[in-house]
Scaffold this motif. Structure first.
Motif, PDB file in Angstrom:
ATOM      1  N   VAL A 133       0.860  -1.173   0.000  1.00 34.42           N
ATOM      2  CA  VAL A 133       0.000   0.000   0.000  1.00 34.42           C
ATOM      3  C   VAL A 133       0.896   1.223   0.000  1.00 34.42           C
ATOM      4  CG1 VAL A 133      -1.724   1.315   1.284  1.00 34.42           C
ATOM      5  CG2 VAL A 133      -1.825  -1.186   1.259  1.00 34.42           C
ATOM      6  N   SER A 134       0.774   2.032  -1.029  1.00 34.37           N
ATOM      7  CA  SER A 134       1.522   3.271  -1.113  1.00 34.37           C
ATOM      8  C   SER A 134       0.542   4.404  -0.859  1.00 34.37           C
ATOM      9  CB  SER A 134       2.154   3.417  -2.500  1.00 34.37           C
ATOM     10  OG  SER A 134       2.752   4.687  -2.626  1.00 34.37           O
TER      11      SER A 134
ATOM     12  N   GLY B 273     -10.005   4.671 -11.283  1.00 31.38           N
ATOM     13  CA  GLY B 273      -8.702   4.247 -11.782  1.00 31.38           C
ATOM     14  C   GLY B 273      -7.703   5.358 -11.521  1.00 31.38           C
ATOM     15  N   ASP B 274      -6.807   5.567 -12.414  1.00 28.73           N
ATOM     16  CA  ASP B 274      -5.735   6.543 -12.239  1.00 28.73           C
ATOM     17  C   ASP B 274      -6.191   7.936 -12.674  1.00 28.73           C
ATOM     18  OD1 ASP B 274      -3.255   7.531 -11.648  1.00 28.73           O
ATOM     19  OD2 ASP B 274      -2.303   6.772 -13.465  1.00 28.73           O
TER      20      ASP B 274
ATOM     21  N   ARG C 111      -9.697  -5.258  -6.552  1.00 23.52           N
ATOM     22  CA  ARG C 111     -10.277  -4.860  -7.836  1.00 23.52           C
ATOM     23  C   ARG C 111      -9.273  -4.073  -8.679  1.00 23.52           C
ATOM     24  NH1 ARG C 111     -15.250  -1.515  -6.961  1.00 23.52           N
ATOM     25  NH2 ARG C 111     -14.005  -0.657  -5.292  1.00 23.52           N
ATOM     26  N   HIS C 112      -8.138  -3.728  -8.105  1.00 23.70           N
ATOM     27  CA  HIS C 112      -7.146  -2.900  -8.809  1.00 23.70           C
ATOM     28  C   HIS C 112      -5.757  -3.539  -8.714  1.00 23.70           C
ATOM     29  CE1 HIS C 112     -10.416  -0.121  -7.622  1.00 23.70           C
ATOM     30  NE2 HIS C 112     -10.216   0.361  -8.833  1.00 23.70           N
ATOM     31  N   ILE C 113      -5.647  -4.789  -9.026  1.00 28.85           N
ATOM     32  CA  ILE C 113      -4.374  -5.504  -8.912  1.00 28.85           C
ATOM     33  C   ILE C 113      -3.363  -4.920  -9.903  1.00 28.85           C
ATOM     34  CG2 ILE C 113      -3.225  -7.734  -9.170  1.00 28.85           C
ATOM     35  CD1 ILE C 113      -5.911  -8.996  -8.290  1.00 28.85           C
ATOM     36  N   GLY C 114      -2.212  -4.523  -9.368  1.00 26.20           N
ATOM     37  CA  GLY C 114      -1.147  -3.972 -10.201  1.00 26.20           C
ATOM     38  C   GLY C 114      -1.467  -2.608 -10.778  1.00 26.20           C
ATOM     39  N   GLU C 115      -2.439  -1.922 -10.205  1.00 24.97           N
ATOM     40  CA  GLU C 115      -2.846  -0.617 -10.711  1.00 24.97           C
ATOM     41  C   GLU C 115      -2.899   0.399  -9.584  1.00 24.97           C
ATOM     42  OE1 GLU C 115      -6.172  -2.382 -13.819  1.00 24.97           O
ATOM     43  OE2 GLU C 115      -6.821  -1.320 -12.045  1.00 24.97           O
TER      44      GLU C 115
ATOM     45  N   ASP D 292     -10.623  -2.692   2.273  1.00 26.22           N
ATOM     46  CA  ASP D 292     -11.561  -3.325   1.331  1.00 26.22           C
ATOM     47  C   ASP D 292     -10.831  -3.818   0.093  1.00 26.22           C
ATOM     48  OD1 ASP D 292     -13.699  -2.884   3.025  1.00 26.22           O
ATOM     49  OD2 ASP D 292     -14.534  -1.211   1.846  1.00 26.22           O
ATOM     50  N   GLU D 293      -9.911  -3.007  -0.414  1.00 29.26           N
ATOM     51  CA  GLU D 293      -9.154  -3.411  -1.612  1.00 29.26           C
ATOM     52  C   GLU D 293      -8.260  -4.602  -1.319  1.00 29.26           C
ATOM     53  OE1 GLU D 293      -7.683  -3.599  -5.478  1.00 29.26           O
ATOM     54  OE2 GLU D 293      -9.421  -2.488  -4.756  1.00 29.26           O
ATOM     55  N   LEU D 294      -7.653  -4.636  -0.143  1.00 25.29           N
ATOM     56  CA  LEU D 294      -6.806  -5.777   0.214  1.00 25.29           C
ATOM     57  C   LEU D 294      -7.623  -7.061   0.360  1.00 25.29           C
ATOM     58  CD1 LEU D 294      -4.414  -4.087   2.774  1.00 25.29           C
ATOM     59  CD2 LEU D 294      -3.804  -4.927   0.506  1.00 25.29           C
TER      60      LEU D 294
END
Length: 113
Positions: A41-42, A73-74, A103-107, A97-99
């Motif tokens: 997580v950044s 997204g970005d 839904r945003h693997i590698g993004e 929730d994301e972990l």
């Protein structure tokens, strides 16, 4: 684990967090610190404060914890007034929730109200 430039000068936010020396703006440091991690997580803010240092952009008094947020997204998410913000608490909920349900693997992805 938390990454900071000077671990001796900072107290971890929780006793279970181990601080390690690194600079999140240097690819070599990031690669070294995250090697073997299941998730990374950044959560750094690219905007400088008045002294030119990175400043937090999470609101400390925005709506307390609601459990409701939008993701993207970005790109920058804004409200009808053109503002983009989220509380520390809801940001943490969004990250967890994301972990738990990726839904945003590698993004990169954004979070805001």
């Amino acid at each position: 684990m938390g990454v900071v430039r000077d671990p001796a000068a900072v107290q971890p936010p929780d006793p279970r967090v181990r601080l390690v020396k690194g600079n999140a703006t240097r690819a070599e440091d990031v690669a070294r610190v995250v090697r073997g991690a299941d998730a990374v997580v950044s959560a750094i803010s690219p905007r400088p404060n008045a002294r030119g240092l990175p400043a937090p952009s999470l609101a400390t008094n925005a709506r307390a914890r609601t459990g409701k947020y939008r993701t993207t997204g970005d790109r920058l998410l804004t409200d009808s007034a053109g503002k983009s913000f989220i509380s520390f608490e809801d940001y943490a909920v969004a990250v967890l929730d994301e972990l738990e349900r990726p839904r945003h693997i590698g993004e990169r992805f954004g979070v805001a109200y």
